[in-house]
Design a protein around this motif. Structure first.
Motif: not given
Length: 576
Positions: A346-354
């Motif tokens: 799940d990259l959702t949080n990573i993409r949101r952080t980016e």
């Protein structure tokens, strides 16, 4: 019908005994009988020669019947004297009257053979005495001398031998049965028990053990099977524990794991895959296309099953989640790909952080650029000759000072936020939250008076365990916001009370309020509801973000409720 081992052995032994008895019976009935008949024949031949000599030398002057009677007594055989024409001249077994009634013997086979060859032999039933005889006839000068002995003794001997043979067969059969019983106890029964135990082992009951009994070889076989069962049980236990460990590891993974068979259908999943894919359906037996409705993942799976390398594909779910699917082949011992493993990250949080990082950099750049541009512009104007005009120069310097102070406040807030976000542990101590509130209000008396804002304090005195610095910082920022966004002559109401194991502090203002669509972003860095007013007041846009991190770092929560035109209420909850 199936016979057990000992039954088959007994049956085969009985068959062998029966064959041997039949063979012996045949030998007794025919072979031995023939040998005995031949011996009797030879004996009668010898006796007939002696009898003829006796008749020729000592029988002159007497009747043939008398001579026949005397020879019969001497030789213990039946003696018959027959004329060449077949008349019976004398018989040791008949009297004179009976002799006259005897039929002509010329047709007798032994007599005919004797007339032709000198000696004749025949074995046949005698009608006159009603017995089977062996006959030996010898031709003399004017008569034929015939000796006969009954075969009843031979028949009795053969019958006795047959009886003994039958007894021997019965004894052998009995010994065979005893042998079968011994075989059953020593071999068949242990083997049967081993077969039953082996079937239980084959059925999966690896805890079952074979009874050790019987001969040394049988006992060795039982020990071998028990050792094999123990090894299998230990190996199965290892495999079971390994499988359980693997399931626990896969189940504990936060990433979703999906295993596909050679047909591209889901064979196994872990618990996390349902959370990642946001589904409650049973996924086993379905294809990734049926579950995700994304053709690209189906194409990647087909390529990998066809022998292609591992691939990665990024997907977006219907709910907006961003997933990275790593598709890897699983080859068997023959290096043939017969399964595929898909791991979903799940990259959702990573993409949101980016995205937040990009926004943060952009916002910081913008926040720094505005005052720096102003400072540089005024400085260049002063250097261009405005210094000669004292009043104008003074205004420009104050503007430069104000923008520098804004930059200083911005840097200070950034450093404060960085320290809090560094996840340094909160230094908790016993504090009285009412005293902190009073201190923050007291140091703002002049600002409150200037704006005509009234403060109503209804906070009860309570000692709690909290980080004094972070709690004071959070309350200070909320009171500043309540003053900054309040209307002139407005009101700030501060209430505090213990509630459900926590201390709840509410700060209410009578400002313009916040629109509902703005509430979810109110605690983001550099986010301003009224950007122009915030900059005019010297706000950095980081105050509420600092409040959020300062309270949450102590295990507390911060929330806001507001209605446009009716003011806002910020609520802090801190564990007692």
């Amino acid at each position: 019908m199936t016979f057990r081992l000992h039954s088959r052995l007994v049956l085969w032994n009985l068959v062998v005994i029966g064959l041997m008895a039949t063979t012996l019976g045949y030998l007794l009935s025919y072979s031995i009988r023939e040998d005995i008949d031949r011996q009797i024949e030879e004996q009668l031949r010898s006796q007939s020669a002696l009898a003829v000599a006796y008749v020729e030398s000592g029988g002159k002057g007497r009747s043939f019947d008398e001579v026949a009677d005397e020879l019969g007594r001497l030789l213990n055989v039946r003696v018959t004297v027959i004329a060449y024409d077949g008349r019976v001249l004398g018989d040791s077994s008949l009297n004179v009257a009976e002799i006259s009634m005897v039929e002509n013997h010329s047709a007798r086979p032994e007599v005919r053979e004797a007339m032709q060859r000198g000696t004749g032999v025949a074995i046949r039933y005698s009608a006159s005495v009603r017995m089977e005889f062996i006959y030996v006839a010898r031709r003399a000068n004017d008569y034929v001398l015939r000796l006969a002995t009954p075969l009843s003794a031979v028949d009795a001997l053969v019958s006795e031998l047959m009886v003994r043979l039958a007894v021997a067969v019965l004894i052998a059969a009995g010994m065979t049965l005893i042998f079968g019983y011994l075989i059953r106890g020593l071999i068949s029964s242990p083997l049967h028990k081993m077969a039953v135990a082996a079937r239980k082992l084959a059925a999966g009951d690896l805890q079952h053990r074979l009874p050790i009994s019987g001969e040394e070889e049988i006992a060795a076989l039982g020990n071998s099977l028990n050792t094999m069962a123990e090894n299998l049980s230990a190996r199965m236990q290892e495999l079971s524990e390994g499988k359980q460990r693997l399931e626990l590891i896969v189940g504990a993974m936060s990433e979703g794991v999906m295993v596909l068979d050679s047909a591209g259908r889901i064979a196994l999943t872990n618990r996390s895959v349902r959370d990642v894919l946001e589904t409650d359906r049973d996924l086993v037996g379905k294809t990734p296309l049926e579950v995700l409705r994304r053709p690209e993942i189906d194409n990647v799976v087909r390529n990998v099953l066809a022998g292609g390398p591992a691939e990665m594909v990024e997907l977006m779910t219907s709910s907006g989640r961003i997933l990275q699917a790593n598709v890897a082949p699983v080859a068997n011992a023959w290096r043939v790909v017969d399964a595929v493993v898909i791991v979903f990250h799940d990259l959702t949080n990573i993409r949101r952080t980016e995205r937040m990082r990009r926004d943060f950099v952009a916002n910081v750049s913008h926040e720094f650029k505005t005052p720096l541009t102003s400072i540089r512009g005024y400085a260049e104007t002063l250097l261009s000759g405005a210094l000669d005009y004292r009043k104008t120069a003074t205004d420009f310097v104050r503007t430069i000072e104000r923008n520098a102070e804004h930059l200083e406040a911005l840097v200070s807030d950034l450093l404060t936020l960085a320290r809090i976000e560094a996840e340094l542990p909160a230094t908790k101590e016993t504090v009285d939250i009412k005293l902190i509130v009073d201190e923050q209000i007291s140091c703002r008396r002049s600002v409150l008076a200037a704006r005509g804002i009234r403060v109503l304090g209804e906070c009860e005195s309570a000692k709690i365990q909290a980080d004094r610095g972070r709690l004071s910082m959070a309350i200070s920022n909320l009171i500043d916001n309540a003053i900054m966004y309040n209307k002139p002559g407005g009101e700030i109401r501060i209430t505090g009370r213990r509630e459900n194991g926590a201390f709840q502090l509410d700060i209410f203002d009578t400002g313009e309020g916040i629109a509902a669509e703005e509430l979810k972003r109110i605690f983001e860095r550099f986010y301003r509801v009224d950007k122009a007013r915030s900059r005019e007041s010297g706000g950095t846009g980081l105050g509420l973000s600092i409040v959020k991190h300062a309270i949450e770092s102590q295990g507390g929560t911060v929330s806001v409720s507001s209605k446009l035109g009716s003011g806002s209420t910020f609520t802090l909850r801190v564990p007692v």
